[in-house]
Design a protein around this motif. Structure first.
Motif, mmCIF file in Angstrom:
data_model
loop_
_atom_site.group_PDB
_atom_site.id
_atom_site.type_symbol
_atom_site.label_atom_id
_atom_site.label_comp_id
_atom_site.label_asym_id
_atom_site.label_seq_id
_atom_site.Cartn_x
_atom_site.Cartn_y
_atom_site.Cartn_z
ATOM 1 N N GLU A 268 0.832 -1.213 0.000
ATOM 2 C CA GLU A 268 0.000 0.000 0.000
ATOM 3 C C GLU A 268 0.863 1.257 0.000
ATOM 4 O O GLU A 268 0.586 2.225 -0.716
ATOM 5 N N GLU A 269 1.942 1.210 0.796
ATOM 6 C CA GLU A 269 2.843 2.362 0.874
ATOM 7 C C GLU A 269 3.533 2.606 -0.462
ATOM 8 O O GLU A 269 3.640 3.749 -0.927
ATOM 9 N N GLU A 270 4.022 1.529 -1.086
ATOM 10 C CA GLU A 270 4.749 1.681 -2.350
ATOM 11 C C GLU A 270 3.822 2.125 -3.478
ATOM 12 O O GLU A 270 4.196 2.960 -4.313
ATOM 13 N N LEU A 271 2.615 1.572 -3.512
ATOM 14 C CA LEU A 271 1.678 1.987 -4.556
ATOM 15 C C LEU A 271 1.230 3.431 -4.355
ATOM 16 O O LEU A 271 0.950 4.139 -5.328
ATOM 17 N N HIS A 272 1.174 3.867 -3.086
ATOM 18 C CA HIS A 272 0.864 5.279 -2.809
ATOM 19 C C HIS A 272 2.038 6.168 -3.219
ATOM 20 O O HIS A 272 1.849 7.241 -3.783
ATOM 21 N N LYS A 273 3.258 5.685 -2.968
ATOM 22 C CA LYS A 273 4.461 6.447 -3.310
ATOM 23 C C LYS A 273 4.660 6.517 -4.826
ATOM 24 O O LYS A 273 5.129 7.517 -5.365
ATOM 25 N N HIS A 274 4.303 5.411 -5.505
ATOM 26 C CA HIS A 274 4.465 5.344 -6.965
ATOM 27 C C HIS A 274 3.098 5.057 -7.601
ATOM 28 O O HIS A 274 2.820 3.929 -8.003
ATOM 29 N N PRO A 275 2.221 6.059 -7.683
ATOM 30 C CA PRO A 275 0.867 5.818 -8.203
ATOM 31 C C PRO A 275 0.836 5.381 -9.660
ATOM 32 O O PRO A 275 -0.182 4.874 -10.130
ATOM 33 N N ASP A 276 1.981 5.553 -10.360
ATOM 34 C CA ASP A 276 2.024 5.148 -11.763
ATOM 35 C C ASP A 276 2.375 3.660 -11.939
ATOM 36 O O ASP A 276 2.353 3.155 -13.068
ATOM 37 N N ILE A 277 2.684 2.952 -10.856
ATOM 38 C CA ILE A 277 3.030 1.529 -10.956
ATOM 39 C C ILE A 277 1.856 0.758 -11.547
ATOM 40 O O ILE A 277 0.733 0.851 -11.059
ATOM 41 N N ASP A 278 2.143 -0.007 -12.608
ATOM 42 C CA ASP A 278 1.078 -0.785 -13.240
ATOM 43 C C ASP A 278 1.359 -2.293 -13.257
ATOM 44 O O ASP A 278 0.525 -3.080 -13.701
ATOM 45 N N THR A 279 2.565 -2.684 -12.763
ATOM 46 C CA THR A 279 2.923 -4.100 -12.773
ATOM 47 C C THR A 279 3.771 -4.425 -11.551
ATOM 48 O O THR A 279 4.720 -3.692 -11.243
ATOM 49 N N LEU A 280 3.442 -5.497 -10.859
ATOM 50 C CA LEU A 280 4.252 -5.997 -9.754
ATOM 51 C C LEU A 280 4.901 -7.309 -10.179
ATOM 52 O O LEU A 280 4.223 -8.210 -10.678
ATOM 53 N N VAL A 281 6.221 -7.396 -9.958
ATOM 54 C CA VAL A 281 6.978 -8.594 -10.332
ATOM 55 C C VAL A 281 7.585 -9.186 -9.065
ATOM 56 O O VAL A 281 8.366 -8.527 -8.373
ATOM 57 N N ALA A 282 7.224 -10.428 -8.736
ATOM 58 C CA ALA A 282 7.767 -11.118 -7.556
ATOM 59 C C ALA A 282 9.056 -11.817 -7.947
ATOM 60 O O ALA A 282 9.094 -12.577 -8.910
ATOM 61 N N VAL A 283 10.122 -11.599 -7.173
ATOM 62 C CA VAL A 283 11.422 -12.129 -7.548
ATOM 63 C C VAL A 283 11.527 -13.638 -7.340
ATOM 64 O O VAL A 283 12.391 -14.278 -7.925
ATOM 65 N N ASP A 284 10.647 -14.221 -6.492
ATOM 66 C CA ASP A 284 10.711 -15.672 -6.283
ATOM 67 C C ASP A 284 9.388 -16.203 -5.750
ATOM 68 O O ASP A 284 8.402 -15.468 -5.610
ATOM 69 N N ASP A 285 9.374 -17.514 -5.478
ATOM 70 C CA ASP A 285 8.169 -18.202 -5.001
ATOM 71 C C ASP A 285 7.552 -17.566 -3.766
ATOM 72 O O ASP A 285 6.323 -17.448 -3.655
ATOM 73 N N HIS A 286 8.390 -17.188 -2.803
ATOM 74 C CA HIS A 286 7.883 -16.697 -1.522
ATOM 75 C C HIS A 286 7.074 -15.419 -1.706
ATOM 76 O O HIS A 286 5.973 -15.278 -1.159
ATOM 77 N N ILE A 287 7.610 -14.508 -2.471
ATOM 78 C CA ILE A 287 6.905 -13.245 -2.685
ATOM 79 C C ILE A 287 5.713 -13.460 -3.613
ATOM 80 O O ILE A 287 4.655 -12.836 -3.452
ATOM 81 N N LEU A 288 5.851 -14.361 -4.574
ATOM 82 C CA LEU A 288 4.724 -14.684 -5.447
ATOM 83 C C LEU A 288 3.549 -15.219 -4.633
ATOM 84 O O LEU A 288 2.390 -14.866 -4.870
ATOM 85 N N LYS A 289 3.858 -16.055 -3.642
ATOM 86 C CA LYS A 289 2.785 -16.597 -2.802
ATOM 87 C C LYS A 289 2.149 -15.502 -1.949
ATOM 88 O O LYS A 289 0.925 -15.493 -1.741
ATOM 89 N N LEU A 290 2.954 -14.573 -1.453
ATOM 90 C CA LEU A 290 2.397 -13.455 -0.682
ATOM 91 C C LEU A 290 1.480 -12.594 -1.554
ATOM 92 O O LEU A 290 0.416 -12.151 -1.102
ATOM 93 N N LEU A 291 1.870 -12.360 -2.791
ATOM 94 C CA LEU A 291 1.007 -11.616 -3.707
ATOM 95 C C LEU A 291 -0.332 -12.325 -3.876
ATOM 96 O O LEU A 291 -1.396 -11.701 -3.842
ATOM 97 N N HIS A 292 -0.251 -13.631 -4.064
ATOM 98 C CA HIS A 292 -1.466 -14.437 -4.213
ATOM 99 C C HIS A 292 -2.363 -14.309 -2.975
ATOM 100 O O HIS A 292 -3.586 -14.150 -3.094
ATOM 101 N N GLY A 310 5.918 -12.732 -12.040
ATOM 102 C CA GLY A 310 7.054 -13.191 -11.258
ATOM 103 C C GLY A 310 7.630 -14.497 -11.749
ATOM 104 O O GLY A 310 7.447 -14.893 -12.903
ATOM 105 N N PHE A 311 8.335 -15.171 -10.826
ATOM 106 C CA PHE A 311 9.011 -16.437 -11.109
ATOM 107 C C PHE A 311 8.447 -17.470 -10.143
ATOM 108 O O PHE A 311 8.375 -17.213 -8.935
ATOM 109 N N GLY A 312 8.049 -18.640 -10.628
ATOM 110 C CA GLY A 312 7.386 -19.555 -9.727
ATOM 111 C C GLY A 312 7.568 -21.021 -10.028
ATOM 112 O O GLY A 312 7.788 -21.417 -11.167
ATOM 113 N N THR A 313 7.457 -21.819 -8.949
ATOM 114 C CA THR A 313 7.423 -23.272 -9.074
ATOM 115 C C THR A 313 6.282 -23.863 -8.255
ATOM 116 O O THR A 313 6.071 -25.065 -8.283
#
Length: 370
Positions: A268-292, A310-313
């Motif tokens: 929420e903080e990052e999207l507020h700081k960068h309102p133009d962000i249109d894509t989130l990329v998770a660097v690995d499985d752990h962050i991909l799961k948190l996004l989910h 992101g990147f996932g297995t």
């Protein structure tokens, strides 16, 4: 060869006596006090030696009573020449690359009559070395290991070069898996993370991404570093000013459920700081799961719609189709290639093959995608 530590010598001597029948199955092993006097060792050293024997199945330690000798199948196998391979990874309990790769190794070895010994190092250097010592005592013919993450690139190289030196001093053939290192005189098997990141970002930009944000980690390993590098190069080639500002490094997120509220606040903080962000990329499985998890439980992305990538297995996450586009990486192939090359090294008695083998990923789209 480097002289073994005292606890290794004690463990090896006690193991020999158990196998030769000096201590019978079910008999109480001599007390720690007797062993301290016999080997002229401290209680810490004796406990470490007994810990090795317990982990290998030669004794069962009973608090307040002592250690009972036992002759497990693997002890008998060692005496009769059973063939064994060791593998040390971060945590088999995590449903990501480790579980899939180790299962593939185990399946490959089963048909060849090998036993696989697995150690979970939990990211601890001394624990990794202890497993290597235990496997060496038990007579493994080869070892697959994944280098440990660290706070910085210098620490990453220093820690893992120490581990490699330990393996080489034990004269065990080994293959490095997943986290590739520099200047290592063996075969290394990993995904092509740098190129995978470039391919993913090129595809995202082709699908109207203009301002992506990479969610990464505060620690260093070669997988994270290569994916960050590919992300940055892709942004540089498109003339993005100061692309490094679009990488956010998160604190330790090992406990994913507990980390979700903090992760949500950070998003929420990052999207507020960068309102133009249109894509989130998770660097690995752990962050991909948190996004989910955030998508499943919150309305954040309905208020600020973004492409999730992101990147996932982790198949159960990818199957939900909450992730729009990702590089799907196959841990089974990773494990199979690693063990096939290790067995080839063992059969040809070669310890000095230098090669990096890259496993391709598959760019995959969810139904809800872009």
């Amino acid at each position: 060869m480097k002289k073994p530590f005292l606890y290794q010598t004690i463990a090896s001597d006690l193991m020999r006596k158990i196998l030769e029948g000096d201590f019978m199955d079910g008999q109480m092993l001599e007390s720690s006090e007797v062993l301290m006097q016999r080997y002229q060792a401290s209680i810490i050293t004796i406990n470490k030696a007994l810990g090795v024997l317990a982990n290998l199945g030669y004794i069962k330690r009973i608090p307040g009573k002592g250690s009972i000798v036992q002759h497990p199948e693997k002890a008998v196998d060692t005496a009769t020449g059973s063939r064994m391979i060791g593998a040390v990874v971060f945590d088999m309990a995590l449903p990501d690359v480790w579980a899939g790769a180790v299962k593939a190794i185990e399946n490959r070895l089963y048909g060849l009559g090998y036993q696989l010994l697995v150690g979970n190092d939990a990211g601890n250097t001394e624990r990794m070395i202890e497993y290597i010592d235990q496997f060496a005592l038990q007579g493994v013919e080869g070892l697959v290991f994944a280098p440990l993450s660290a706070d910085s690139e210098d620490d990453f190289n220093q820690i893992n070069n120490r581990i490699i030196q330990h393996i080489e001093e034990a004269n065990i053939p080994y293959v490095v898996m997943h986290r590739v290192m520099r200047k290592v005189k063996t075969i290394q098997v990993g995904f092509d993370n740098h190129q995978d990141a470039i391919e993913l970002m090129d595809t995202l930009f082709d699908h109207q991404t203009k301002h992506p944000l990479l969610l990464s980690h505060g620690f260093f390993n070669s997988v994270v570093s290569d994916r960050e590098r590919g992300f940055l190069e892709s942004l540089w080639h498109r003339g993005v000013a100061d692309p490094a500002q679009y990488i956010i490094r998160l604190p330790n997120l090992a406990n994913q459920t507990g980390a979700q509220p903090d992760f949500l606040c950070m998003l929420e903080e990052e999207l507020h700081k960068h309102p133009d962000i249109d894509t989130l990329v998770a660097v690995d499985d752990h962050i991909l799961k948190l996004l989910h998890m955030v998508v499943q439980s919150r309305t954040l992305f309905s208020e600020h719609p973004v492409i999730l990538s992101g990147f996932g297995t982790i198949d159960d996450v990818l199957a939900t189709e909450t992730i729009d586009i990702y590089q799907k990486q196959d841990p089974t192939m990773l494990g199979e290639v690693a063990i096939d090359h290790l067995l080839d090294m063992i059969n040809h008695r070669s310890l000095a093959i230098t090669q990096i083998i890259r496993i391709p990923s598959v760019l995959t789209f969810g139904k809800s995608a872009i």
